[in-house]
Design a protein around this motif. Structure first.
Motif, short mmCIF file in Angstrom:
data_model
loop_
_atom_site.label_atom_id
_atom_site.label_comp_id
_atom_site.label_asym_id
_atom_site.label_seq_id
_atom_site.Cartn_x
_atom_site.Cartn_y
_atom_site.Cartn_z
N TRP A 152 -15.20 -14.15 7.96
CA TRP A 152 -16.24 -13.13 7.85
C TRP A 152 -15.68 -11.77 7.47
N HIS A 153 -14.32 -11.57 7.58
CA HIS A 153 -13.70 -10.34 7.09
C HIS A 153 -13.56 -10.34 5.57
N GLY A 154 -13.73 -11.50 4.97
CA GLY A 154 -13.53 -11.60 3.53
C GLY A 154 -12.25 -12.35 3.22
N ARG A 155 -11.87 -12.35 1.95
CA ARG A 155 -10.66 -13.04 1.51
C ARG A 155 -9.46 -12.12 1.63
N ARG A 156 -8.40 -12.66 2.21
CA ARG A 156 -7.14 -11.93 2.29
C ARG A 156 -6.00 -12.94 2.34
N HIS A 157 -4.83 -12.45 2.16
CA HIS A 157 -3.65 -13.33 2.13
C HIS A 157 -2.60 -12.77 3.10
N ARG A 158 -1.95 -13.69 3.81
CA ARG A 158 -1.06 -13.27 4.88
C ARG A 158 0.19 -14.15 4.92
N LEU A 159 1.28 -13.54 5.37
CA LEU A 159 2.49 -14.29 5.69
C LEU A 159 2.57 -14.46 7.20
N PRO A 160 3.01 -15.60 7.69
CA PRO A 160 3.12 -15.79 9.14
C PRO A 160 4.05 -14.75 9.77
N THR A 161 3.75 -14.40 11.02
CA THR A 161 4.58 -13.41 11.71
C THR A 161 6.00 -13.92 11.94
N THR A 162 6.19 -15.24 11.89
CA THR A 162 7.52 -15.81 12.09
C THR A 162 8.37 -15.79 10.83
N THR A 163 7.82 -15.30 9.73
CA THR A 163 8.59 -15.25 8.49
C THR A 163 9.73 -14.25 8.63
N PRO A 164 10.97 -14.64 8.37
CA PRO A 164 12.09 -13.70 8.48
C PRO A 164 11.89 -12.49 7.56
N LEU A 165 12.46 -11.38 7.97
CA LEU A 165 12.27 -10.14 7.23
C LEU A 165 12.75 -10.26 5.79
N ALA A 166 13.90 -10.88 5.59
CA ALA A 166 14.42 -11.03 4.22
C ALA A 166 13.45 -11.83 3.36
N ASP A 167 12.84 -12.87 3.94
CA ASP A 167 11.87 -13.67 3.18
C ASP A 167 10.59 -12.88 2.92
N GLN A 168 10.17 -12.05 3.88
CA GLN A 168 8.99 -11.22 3.67
C GLN A 168 9.19 -10.31 2.45
N VAL A 169 10.36 -9.68 2.39
CA VAL A 169 10.65 -8.76 1.28
C VAL A 169 10.68 -9.53 -0.04
N ALA A 170 11.34 -10.68 -0.04
CA ALA A 170 11.45 -11.46 -1.28
C ALA A 170 10.09 -11.94 -1.77
N ILE A 171 9.26 -12.45 -0.84
CA ILE A 171 7.95 -12.97 -1.23
C ILE A 171 7.03 -11.85 -1.70
N ALA A 172 7.00 -10.75 -0.96
CA ALA A 172 6.14 -9.63 -1.34
C ALA A 172 6.55 -9.05 -2.69
N SER A 173 7.84 -8.92 -2.92
CA SER A 173 8.31 -8.38 -4.20
C SER A 173 7.97 -9.31 -5.35
N HIS A 174 8.16 -10.61 -5.13
CA HIS A 174 7.85 -11.58 -6.20
C HIS A 174 6.35 -11.58 -6.50
N ALA A 175 5.53 -11.50 -5.44
CA ALA A 175 4.08 -11.47 -5.66
C ALA A 175 3.68 -10.23 -6.44
N ALA A 176 4.27 -9.09 -6.10
CA ALA A 176 3.95 -7.86 -6.82
C ALA A 176 4.35 -7.94 -8.28
N GLU A 177 5.49 -8.56 -8.56
CA GLU A 177 5.93 -8.69 -9.96
C GLU A 177 4.93 -9.52 -10.76
N MET A 178 4.51 -10.64 -10.20
CA MET A 178 3.57 -11.50 -10.93
C MET A 178 2.22 -10.82 -11.11
#
Length: 241
Positions: free
Chosen positions: A40-66
């Motif tokens: 009901w909040h709408g569509r959004r995309h999230r990474l699990p809180t257990t995702t390591p910080l290095a992976d968070q940075v890598a995934i977010a950067s790759h998503a932004a590039e695409m």
């Protein structure tokens, strides 16, 4: 007008992408590693809180590039952008270990109490992970390696072995110093009772040492006191018969 997508790191530790309301942007985020949530909040995309910080940075950067390649306007904080995260520049160039020790030295000088001083010095003195132990191991390994590479260089190998023993002696000198370091700068707990009214009165009435000395000197220099009126005169000796 291009769609604006914002990728942020929330207080919970999860990385969230908001604004990807069309199928293409949602597909790119899923491809990068985000999980799509539709409620009901709408569509959004999230990474699990257990995702390591290095992976968070890598995934977010790759998503932004695409997304940017697909002409989307993307807002990405520097903490999640590998392109804007520069590696640390050591003050001593390639001598990273020396730079780390300089940092420890600065922290030692900035310590405000014994507890913080002990925590910083522990980086030097820890029996397994401290800098001194690793320096000792490195010197010992250097001596052994010299012997392995050149049997005739035993004198040089011995010098490294002696240096390793010197570091070991320094460790022995400082062993079990943690408790003493934590007490450094602690306020004195000694108690001295406040003077009472009687103490002040006695002090005011007390005769000074100088006055006592003057009395003694005066008594020793004065002539002998005359005999008292009640004293009996000496008896005259009787004449010889």
């Amino acid at each position: 007008m291009p769609t604006s997508i914002t990728i942020t790191s929330e207080f919970s530790g999860s990385v969230v992408a908001k604004g990807a309301t069309d199928d293409l942007s949602a597909q790119l985020l899923r491809h990068a590693g985000f999980k799509q949530i539709d409620d009901w909040h709408g569509r959004r995309h999230r990474l699990p809180t257990t995702t390591p910080l290095a992976d968070q940075v890598a995934i977010a950067s790759h998503a932004a590039e695409m997304l940017r390649a697909a002409r989307y306007d993307v807002t990405l904080p520097p903490s999640l952008d590998t392109a804007r995260m520069s590696p640390p520049v050591h003050a001593l160039g390639p001598y990273a270990a020396g730079a780390e020790l300089l940092s420890i030295t600065d922290q030692i000088r900035a310590a405000e109490d014994g507890a913080s001083l002990q925590r910083t010095v522990d980086h030097l003195l820890h029996p397994e992970h401290g800098a001194l132990e690793h320096v000792r191991e490195a010197l010992e390994a250097a001596g052994e390696q010299i012997n392995d590479l050149d049997d005739d260089a035993y004198a040089l190998a011995d010098r490294f072995g002696f240096a390793s023993e010197f570091v070991s002696s320094a460790q022995s000198e400082l062993v079990d110093s943690e408790a003493e370091l934590r007490r450094v700068g602690a306020a004195s707990t000694s108690y001295s009772p406040a003077p009472t009214v009687r103490d002040h009165r006695d002090a005011a009435l007390a005769t000074s040492p100088a006055a006592n000395q003057a009395k003694v000197s005066s008594a020793s220099s004065s002539p002998s006191a005359p005999c008292s009126a009640t004293s009996h005169p000496p008896r005259a000796s009787s004449p010889r018969r």
